[in-house]
Scaffold this motif. Sequence first.
Motif, PDB file in Angstrom:
ATOM      1  N   MET A  44      19.778  77.008  36.480  1.00  0.00           N
ATOM      2  CA  MET A  44      20.283  76.092  35.452  1.00  0.00           C
ATOM      3  C   MET A  44      21.685  76.500  35.006  1.00  0.00           C
ATOM      4  O   MET A  44      22.509  75.641  34.664  1.00  0.00           O
ATOM      5  CB  MET A  44      19.334  76.087  34.255  1.00  0.00           C
ATOM      6  CG  MET A  44      18.016  75.374  34.512  1.00  0.00           C
ATOM      7  SD  MET A  44      18.230  73.666  35.052  1.00  0.00           S
ATOM      8  CE  MET A  44      19.070  72.956  33.642  1.00  0.00           C
ATOM      9  N   ALA A  45      21.958  77.793  35.046  1.00  0.00           N
ATOM     10  CA  ALA A  45      23.298  78.256  34.666  1.00  0.00           C
ATOM     11  C   ALA A  45      24.346  77.729  35.641  1.00  0.00           C
ATOM     12  O   ALA A  45      25.453  77.343  35.237  1.00  0.00           O
ATOM     13  CB  ALA A  45      23.329  79.780  34.622  1.00  0.00           C
ATOM     14  N   ASP A  46      23.995  77.690  36.932  1.00  0.00           N
ATOM     15  CA  ASP A  46      24.926  77.153  37.937  1.00  0.00           C
ATOM     16  C   ASP A  46      25.187  75.669  37.694  1.00  0.00           C
ATOM     17  O   ASP A  46      26.324  75.195  37.816  1.00  0.00           O
ATOM     18  CB  ASP A  46      24.354  77.346  39.345  1.00  0.00           C
ATOM     19  CG  ASP A  46      24.229  78.814  39.719  1.00  0.00           C
ATOM     20  OD1 ASP A  46      25.086  79.603  39.281  1.00  0.00           O
ATOM     21  OD2 ASP A  46      23.274  79.166  40.438  1.00  0.00           O
ATOM     22  N   ILE A  47      24.122  74.955  37.362  1.00  0.00           N
ATOM     23  CA  ILE A  47      24.260  73.512  37.146  1.00  0.00           C
ATOM     24  C   ILE A  47      25.069  73.224  35.889  1.00  0.00           C
ATOM     25  O   ILE A  47      25.957  72.359  35.876  1.00  0.00           O
ATOM     26  CB  ILE A  47      22.870  72.852  37.060  1.00  0.00           C
ATOM     27  CG1 ILE A  47      22.121  73.032  38.393  1.00  0.00           C
ATOM     28  CG2 ILE A  47      22.988  71.380  36.718  1.00  0.00           C
ATOM     29  CD1 ILE A  47      20.688  72.548  38.362  1.00  0.00           C
ATOM     30  N   GLU A  48      24.776  73.968  34.792  1.00  0.00           N
ATOM     31  CA  GLU A  48      25.478  73.734  33.528  1.00  0.00           C
ATOM     32  C   GLU A  48      26.961  74.072  33.631  1.00  0.00           C
ATOM     33  O   GLU A  48      27.805  73.414  33.020  1.00  0.00           O
ATOM     34  CB  GLU A  48      24.825  74.556  32.417  1.00  0.00           C
ATOM     35  CG  GLU A  48      23.430  74.058  32.038  1.00  0.00           C
ATOM     36  CD  GLU A  48      22.712  75.000  31.091  1.00  0.00           C
ATOM     37  OE1 GLU A  48      23.313  76.042  30.741  1.00  0.00           O
ATOM     38  OE2 GLU A  48      21.563  74.697  30.706  1.00  0.00           O
ATOM     39  N   SER A  49      27.268  75.109  34.415  1.00  0.00           N
ATOM     40  CA  SER A  49      28.673  75.509  34.569  1.00  0.00           C
ATOM     41  C   SER A  49      29.375  74.750  35.684  1.00  0.00           C
ATOM     42  O   SER A  49      30.576  74.946  35.913  1.00  0.00           O
ATOM     43  CB  SER A  49      28.765  77.013  34.846  1.00  0.00           C
ATOM     44  OG  SER A  49      28.107  77.329  36.070  1.00  0.00           O
ATOM     45  N   LEU A  50      28.623  73.899  36.395  1.00  0.00           N
ATOM     46  CA  LEU A  50      29.155  73.110  37.511  1.00  0.00           C
ATOM     47  C   LEU A  50      29.734  73.986  38.616  1.00  0.00           C
ATOM     48  O   LEU A  50      30.632  73.563  39.352  1.00  0.00           O
ATOM     49  CB  LEU A  50      30.221  72.124  36.998  1.00  0.00           C
ATOM     50  CG  LEU A  50      29.735  71.083  35.970  1.00  0.00           C
ATOM     51  CD1 LEU A  50      30.903  70.202  35.527  1.00  0.00           C
ATOM     52  CD2 LEU A  50      28.621  70.230  36.549  1.00  0.00           C
ATOM     53  N   LYS A  51      29.222  75.208  38.713  1.00  0.00           N
ATOM     54  CA  LYS A  51      29.665  76.107  39.781  1.00  0.00           C
ATOM     55  C   LYS A  51      28.629  76.092  40.910  1.00  0.00           C
ATOM     56  O   LYS A  51      27.871  77.041  41.101  1.00  0.00           O
ATOM     57  CB  LYS A  51      29.859  77.516  39.241  1.00  0.00           C
ATOM     58  CG  LYS A  51      30.993  77.647  38.235  1.00  0.00           C
ATOM     59  CD  LYS A  51      31.154  79.087  37.757  1.00  0.00           C
ATOM     60  CE  LYS A  51      32.301  79.204  36.766  1.00  0.00           C
ATOM     61  NZ  LYS A  51      32.460  80.602  36.265  1.00  0.00           N
ATOM     62  N   VAL A  52      28.588  74.985  41.601  1.00  0.00           N
ATOM     63  CA  VAL A  52      27.624  74.804  42.690  1.00  0.00           C
ATOM     64  C   VAL A  52      28.380  74.707  43.998  1.00  0.00           C
ATOM     65  O   VAL A  52      29.301  73.894  44.140  1.00  0.00           O
ATOM     66  CB  VAL A  52      26.770  73.535  42.469  1.00  0.00           C
ATOM     67  CG1 VAL A  52      25.802  73.344  43.621  1.00  0.00           C
ATOM     68  CG2 VAL A  52      26.023  73.616  41.145  1.00  0.00           C
ATOM     69  N   SER A 110      15.628  75.341  46.698  1.00  0.00           N
ATOM     70  CA  SER A 110      16.783  76.112  46.214  1.00  0.00           C
ATOM     71  C   SER A 110      16.519  76.674  44.828  1.00  0.00           C
ATOM     72  O   SER A 110      16.893  77.819  44.532  1.00  0.00           O
ATOM     73  CB  SER A 110      18.031  75.227  46.206  1.00  0.00           C
ATOM     74  OG  SER A 110      18.315  74.730  47.499  1.00  0.00           O
ATOM     75  N   GLY A 111      15.857  75.892  43.981  1.00  0.00           N
ATOM     76  CA  GLY A 111      15.515  76.388  42.650  1.00  0.00           C
ATOM     77  C   GLY A 111      14.432  77.440  42.690  1.00  0.00           C
ATOM     78  O   GLY A 111      14.499  78.453  41.981  1.00  0.00           O
ATOM     79  N   TYR A 112      13.420  77.234  43.535  1.00  0.00           N
ATOM     80  CA  TYR A 112      12.295  78.171  43.587  1.00  0.00           C
ATOM     81  C   TYR A 112      12.727  79.541  44.105  1.00  0.00           C
ATOM     82  O   TYR A 112      12.288  80.574  43.576  1.00  0.00           O
ATOM     83  CB  TYR A 112      11.195  77.600  44.482  1.00  0.00           C
ATOM     84  CG  TYR A 112       9.993  78.505  44.614  1.00  0.00           C
ATOM     85  CD1 TYR A 112       9.031  78.566  43.608  1.00  0.00           C
ATOM     86  CD2 TYR A 112       9.822  79.326  45.728  1.00  0.00           C
ATOM     87  CE1 TYR A 112       7.932  79.407  43.716  1.00  0.00           C
ATOM     88  CE2 TYR A 112       8.728  80.167  45.842  1.00  0.00           C
ATOM     89  CZ  TYR A 112       7.790  80.201  44.838  1.00  0.00           C
ATOM     90  OH  TYR A 112       6.708  81.040  44.944  1.00  0.00           O
ATOM     91  N   TYR A 113      13.560  79.560  45.133  1.00  0.00           N
ATOM     92  CA  TYR A 113      13.961  80.835  45.737  1.00  0.00           C
ATOM     93  C   TYR A 113      15.176  81.463  45.051  1.00  0.00           C
ATOM     94  O   TYR A 113      15.687  82.479  45.507  1.00  0.00           O
ATOM     95  CB  TYR A 113      14.249  80.642  47.227  1.00  0.00           C
ATOM     96  CG  TYR A 113      13.001  80.379  48.039  1.00  0.00           C
ATOM     97  CD1 TYR A 113      12.050  81.373  48.227  1.00  0.00           C
ATOM     98  CD2 TYR A 113      12.758  79.132  48.597  1.00  0.00           C
ATOM     99  CE1 TYR A 113      10.899  81.138  48.964  1.00  0.00           C
ATOM    100  CE2 TYR A 113      11.612  78.889  49.340  1.00  0.00           C
ATOM    101  CZ  TYR A 113      10.684  79.891  49.514  1.00  0.00           C
ATOM    102  OH  TYR A 113       9.543  79.652  50.252  1.00  0.00           O
ATOM    103  N   GLY A 114      15.643  80.863  43.955  1.00  0.00           N
ATOM    104  CA  GLY A 114      16.690  81.482  43.154  1.00  0.00           C
ATOM    105  C   GLY A 114      18.103  81.220  43.619  1.00  0.00           C
ATOM    106  O   GLY A 114      19.046  81.840  43.110  1.00  0.00           O
ATOM    107  N   TYR A 115      18.292  80.294  44.549  1.00  0.00           N
ATOM    108  CA  TYR A 115      19.645  79.987  45.014  1.00  0.00           C
ATOM    109  C   TYR A 115      20.387  79.100  44.017  1.00  0.00           C
ATOM    110  O   TYR A 115      21.605  79.136  43.927  1.00  0.00           O
ATOM    111  CB  TYR A 115      19.596  79.284  46.377  1.00  0.00           C
ATOM    112  CG  TYR A 115      19.269  80.207  47.523  1.00  0.00           C
ATOM    113  CD1 TYR A 115      20.270  80.690  48.360  1.00  0.00           C
ATOM    114  CD2 TYR A 115      17.960  80.616  47.764  1.00  0.00           C
ATOM    115  CE1 TYR A 115      19.979  81.544  49.407  1.00  0.00           C
ATOM    116  CE2 TYR A 115      17.656  81.471  48.809  1.00  0.00           C
ATOM    117  CZ  TYR A 115      18.667  81.938  49.623  1.00  0.00           C
ATOM    118  OH  TYR A 115      18.369  82.793  50.658  1.00  0.00           O
TER     119      TYR A 115
END
Length: 656
Positions: A302-310, A294-299
Amino acid sequence: MFLKTQIFKAISFKNPVKLPLSYWILVFIRFALTLIPQRGYIHPDEFFQNVEVISGDIFTIDVARTWEFNPKFPVRNIFVPKIILGPPLHLIRILNPYTKNLINIDLKTPYYLLTLPRLFICFLSLINDYCLYRVCAMYGQNFRNRLNIFATSYVILVYCCRSFSNAFEMIFFSILLFLVAECMYKSDVVIYHREFLNEKYKQAKTLVEKVKIFKLITHLPDHSLNHVIFIATIVVIGIFNRPTFIGFAFPPIFFWLHRGLGSKVVGFKDFHYRIFLLILCGIPTVLLLILVDSGYYGYLTMADIESLKVSWDNWVVTPLNFVRYNSDMRNLIEHGLHPRWLHLAVNVPLLFNVIGLMAFFTIMIHIYRFVRGQYSKLPRIQSITGLMIFSTIIPVGILSLFPHQEARFIIPVLVPLVFLYGNNLYPNDSDAQRIKLLKKVLRIVWYTLNIVLTLFFGFIHQGGIYPFASNLHREIKSSYGVHTHVITTHSYSIPTFLLQLESTNTIYKDKSTGHTYKLAPTTFLNKYGSMPMENIFIKVDEVLTNAEKLLHKYERQYRFYLVSPCSLEHKISHESSKYPQIDLREDFSYYPHFCSEALPEFPTRHDQFCSEHNMLRANASRAVDLTMYQRISCYFKRFCLRVYRISPATNFVIDH
């Protein structure tokens, strides 16, 4: 004192087992063949499913990222290629500045880019040998003969030293077989002793005897969940590497779960407990690999994780995408459909020859005995023989259900096959003379076929692509900025990473002005497969016209090559005659080069090509018939790759 008297007595020291010299010679040959290097090009997936993509990530160069790595619908896991191919490629990146300055060796050249990753994979292939050796030694089987047969297989010498995901799959399969075999062995020993002690406990007449036996029972080691974490991890990684690993993992997992069932000390409670913990232990690895993809293909960023918008949209499961893609028959048609008997009738004999046929006839005998109810003559279901037989039948059977079948898909089956039948190629003292002679003949056939197939797939099959790429790399680096156009036909794609083309996607910054810019591409590789020759020359004409326009308008120098098997010389010559504005000259030929897409025709007695290349050199008349020797010689000379240099005819001006 306790250490010397008690613990040392409990340890049984054994002399280290010496492997035969012949085996170490074969290992040396395996590495030597890798370093030569092997020019043969088995299949584009060797490069484009692994090393091509990882090279692009590490060296920041232009590479051909195939559809399997498309971020919109990725079907390939990136973890396994990264951990296997990352170390040798990073080693090249780190050491190259030092080797260039100190010893004047550039590691970023086709030879080192090809051989160093293969050398690392070749080293990893020894895991297969080790697992086979351990299983044989554990069960008291002749490992010397089996290792010699294993190490002489062209599957090991060629396939397992290449960057195929199937070669990685074979390593995982070997480890899984070893772990399960060891668990079965230990469980058999523990269960035997537990049942024996339980019986003695029942027969004990005094309380003292019962206490002693009970203490012995409590000191028996646990066996039910042996290697559960390692087995779960290997299965998950194998499935993410290739979802077809499910077919290979099923028999070992089945046997691991069924250890001891039917005995007095193992029941269905243990069976269900094993299933639950196996799944539970596999979950962390599943989550880790999903996170990596998911990280490699851009899904997932870090911005998603920091903002908790997963959300669910931030995750990608590549094995699931693989299954979805291959379940659509339209996709399989694009890659080619094969009859479902191809693995059994063609690929098994092609890969495993003698021992493959032995397996076929042995399995037929077992089926006959099963149908006739002769169950006592069948291998015990919880034996090592049963494990290896099912580890041969089930994967081939499952993969035969799919209409797209390539030989490399079943190479992991070599491990159980050699365990079962490798020793059968060597005579025993109890064999009759005719049996000894038969085994000697079969052994000679095994060695001969594997030598021939090693030479064919290792050096001849599509063997002109690598040396052409090596020369092309040299030309590109020696004339920076010159546009290079290459059109290939009826041959495999050139691995782009070998050319080390500067990235045209990277954004650079001018330190003096602060302006950002991207490099414009200067090398253009065009692959047209088996396109008809008339269409090929339409493309040639278009490319040449555009190159000439850039030359006269912007003074962009260029070179233009048409690359084709020598067997198409007549068609190329005939078609080029229709384009008087094109000057087509033979630049170089690479021999040998076998291409099944353009097999040469056997020459006639008056073949013009053969006459020009054989008769005229001998100052003989063209009217003289070619001898059979000349015709055969001419036929084999057509197995080459020819490079034509294309330029505008000197007496013809292209309209700009």
